[in-house]
Design a protein around this motif. Structure first.
Motif, short mmCIF file in Angstrom:
data_model
loop_
_atom_site.label_atom_id
_atom_site.label_comp_id
_atom_site.label_asym_id
_atom_site.label_seq_id
_atom_site.Cartn_x
_atom_site.Cartn_y
_atom_site.Cartn_z
N LEU A 19 0.81 -1.22 0.00
CA LEU A 19 0.00 0.00 0.00
C LEU A 19 0.85 1.27 0.00
O LEU A 19 0.34 2.35 0.30
N ASN A 20 2.11 1.14 -0.35
CA ASN A 20 3.01 2.28 -0.31
C ASN A 20 3.88 2.29 -1.57
O ASN A 20 4.72 1.42 -1.75
N GLY A 21 3.63 3.27 -2.43
CA GLY A 21 4.42 3.39 -3.65
C GLY A 21 5.31 4.60 -3.66
O GLY A 21 5.66 5.13 -4.73
N ASN A 22 5.72 5.05 -2.48
CA ASN A 22 6.43 6.33 -2.39
C ASN A 22 7.85 6.30 -2.94
O ASN A 22 8.41 7.35 -3.23
N THR A 23 8.43 5.13 -3.07
CA THR A 23 9.79 5.08 -3.62
C THR A 23 9.81 5.61 -5.05
O THR A 23 10.65 6.44 -5.41
N GLY A 24 8.89 5.14 -5.87
CA GLY A 24 8.83 5.61 -7.25
C GLY A 24 8.14 6.96 -7.38
O GLY A 24 8.60 7.82 -8.14
N VAL A 25 7.05 7.16 -6.65
CA VAL A 25 6.30 8.41 -6.75
C VAL A 25 7.15 9.58 -6.26
O VAL A 25 7.09 10.68 -6.80
N GLY A 26 7.97 9.33 -5.24
CA GLY A 26 8.85 10.40 -4.74
C GLY A 26 9.80 10.90 -5.80
O GLY A 26 10.09 12.11 -5.88
N ARG A 27 10.30 10.01 -6.63
CA ARG A 27 11.18 10.42 -7.72
C ARG A 27 10.43 11.24 -8.77
O ARG A 27 10.97 12.19 -9.35
N ALA A 28 9.18 10.87 -9.01
CA ALA A 28 8.36 11.65 -9.93
C ALA A 28 8.11 13.05 -9.39
O ALA A 28 8.12 14.04 -10.13
N VAL A 29 7.89 13.14 -8.08
CA VAL A 29 7.68 14.45 -7.45
C VAL A 29 8.94 15.31 -7.59
O VAL A 29 8.86 16.51 -7.90
N MET A 30 10.11 14.70 -7.37
CA MET A 30 11.34 15.46 -7.50
C MET A 30 11.52 15.98 -8.92
O MET A 30 11.98 17.12 -9.12
N ARG A 31 11.15 15.19 -9.89
CA ARG A 31 11.24 15.67 -11.26
C ARG A 31 10.27 16.83 -11.49
O ARG A 31 10.59 17.78 -12.21
N ASP A 32 9.08 16.76 -10.90
CA ASP A 32 8.12 17.84 -11.05
C ASP A 32 8.60 19.14 -10.39
O ASP A 32 8.27 20.23 -10.86
N LEU A 33 9.37 19.02 -9.31
CA LEU A 33 9.80 20.19 -8.55
C LEU A 33 11.06 20.85 -9.10
O LEU A 33 11.42 21.94 -8.66
N THR A 34 11.75 20.18 -10.00
CA THR A 34 13.03 20.69 -10.48
C THR A 34 12.99 20.90 -11.99
O THR A 34 12.06 20.47 -12.68
N ASP A 35 14.02 21.58 -12.50
CA ASP A 35 14.20 21.71 -13.94
C ASP A 35 15.60 21.21 -14.30
O ASP A 35 16.32 20.67 -13.46
N GLU A 36 16.00 21.40 -15.55
CA GLU A 36 17.27 20.86 -16.01
C GLU A 36 18.47 21.44 -15.26
O GLU A 36 19.50 20.80 -15.14
N SER A 37 18.32 22.66 -14.75
CA SER A 37 19.46 23.31 -14.12
C SER A 37 19.73 22.83 -12.69
O SER A 37 20.85 22.95 -12.20
N ASN A 38 18.71 22.30 -12.01
CA ASN A 38 18.91 21.90 -10.61
C ASN A 38 18.46 20.46 -10.33
O ASN A 38 18.44 20.04 -9.18
N ARG A 39 18.11 19.71 -11.37
CA ARG A 39 17.58 18.35 -11.15
C ARG A 39 18.62 17.41 -10.57
O ARG A 39 18.31 16.57 -9.73
N THR A 40 19.86 17.57 -11.02
CA THR A 40 20.91 16.71 -10.50
C THR A 40 21.07 16.89 -8.99
O THR A 40 21.21 15.91 -8.24
N ARG A 41 21.03 18.12 -8.55
CA ARG A 41 21.14 18.40 -7.11
C ARG A 41 19.95 17.84 -6.35
O ARG A 41 20.10 17.27 -5.27
N GLY A 42 18.76 17.97 -6.92
CA GLY A 42 17.57 17.45 -6.25
C GLY A 42 17.62 15.95 -6.07
O GLY A 42 17.32 15.43 -4.99
#
Length: 232
Positions: A151-174
Motif C-alpha cells: 500500500l506504499n508506492g512512495n519510492t517511485g512516486v517520490g522520484r516523480a515528485v522530484m522531477r516535477d519540482l526541479t528543472d534541467e538546471s537543478n535536477r541533479t542536485r535534487g
C-alpha cells in the motif's frame, strides 16, 4: 595524408586525428558552456524538505527491523534451524510487495495527483509498522509487513515528485538530495532498531510489566514511524 605531414598513407594519421578531436572537444565545451550559462534555478525548499522527510522515513522503515529480526522470529516459537529462512522471508516481504505494486501507484499518481498518493503511502506504512510491532505470530508479522509495502508506492512516486519540482538546471542536485535522504534512513533505521528492541530487558525498572514487555519490538517499530508524521 602526405599533405598533413603523414609519410605512411596506410597508417592512421595521429597528428591530424588529435587535432580533429581537439577541435571537436573545444566546440563541445563551448556548446555546453552556452547551455549552462547562468545560475541554476533555486530549489523550492519547503516541498523538497517534505519530500526528503518522506524518503528518509521510507529508508528507516525498510531496515529498522534488521537488528532484531532473528530474535523476533525466534520469539514466535520457531525452531532455531528455521530462524534464518523465516527471518529472510520476513525481511524481504516489504520490498517484494513494493515491487509488485510500485507501477500501479505510479499510474494512480498521474490520475489522482502526487500528494494524495504520497499521503496514502506514508499513512499506511506507519500504521502497518506499528501493527507489525504488535504481532504475536509470524503470520501476523508477514501480513503487516507485506501490506506496508503493498500500500506504499512512495519510492517511485517520490522520484516523480522530484522531477516535477526541479528543472534541467537543478535536477541533479535534487536527485542527489533524494539519495542522501534515503541513505540517512538506512543509517538511522538499524540504529533505532538495535537500541530500542526489548526495552523491558534493558530497563526493567522502567518498562517491566508494561505493554513494551508484552510486545518487546513495539518501541523500535513505532519509533521508526516518527519521520512519517512531519511529512503529513
Amino acid at each position: 595524408h602526405t599533405a598533413h605531414g603523414c609519410r605512411h598513407p596506410t597508417r592512421p594519421c595521429w597528428p591530424m586525428l588529435a587535432a580533429t578531436l581537439g577541435r571537436c572537444g573545444q566546440a563541445r565545451a563551448v556548446e555546453l558552456g552556452d547551455q549552462g550559462a547562468g545560475s541554476p534555478t533555486a530549489l523550492p525548499w519547503v516541498p523538497i524538505f517534505a519530500l526528503l522527510t518522506v524518503t528518509m522515513s521510507e529508508g528507516i522503515i525498510a531496515c529498522s527491523l534488521f537488528p532484531f529480526l532473528p530474535f523476533m522470529v525466534e520469539d514466535f516459537g520457531l525452531r532455531l534451524s528455521d530462524v534464518g529462512f523465516f527471518a529472510g522471508l520476513l525481511g524481504s516481504a516489504y520490498n517484494f510487495s513494493q515491487f509488485l505494486s510500485g507501477v500501479h501507484w505510479g499510474r494512480l499518481s498521474d490520475v489522482w495527483g502526487r500528494r494524495p498518493v504520497l499521503i496514502i503511502g506514508v499513512s499506511t506504512q506507519a500504521a502497518a509498522m506499528v501493527l507489525f510491532g504488535l504481532s504475536s505470530s509470524l503470520r501476523q508479522a508477514l501480513l503487516w509487513r507485506f501490506l506496508g509495502g503493498l500500500l506504499n508506492g512512495n519510492t517511485g512516486v517520490g522520484r516523480a515528485v522530484m522531477r516535477d519540482l526541479t528543472d534541467e538546471s537543478n535536477r541533479t542536485r535534487g536527485f542527489a538530495l533524494l539519495g542522501t535522504a534515503y541513505g540517512m534512513g538506512f543509517v538511522l533505521g538499524p540504529a533505532l532498531g538495535g537500541m530500542l528492541a526489548r526495552p523491558a530487558e534493558a530497563f526493567p525498572e522502567l518498562f517491566g510489566g508494561t505493554l513494551l514487555e508484552t510486545y518487546p519490538y513495539l518501541l523500535p517499530s513505532a519509533a521508526s514511524t516518527l519521520g512519517c508524521y512531519p511529512a503529513l
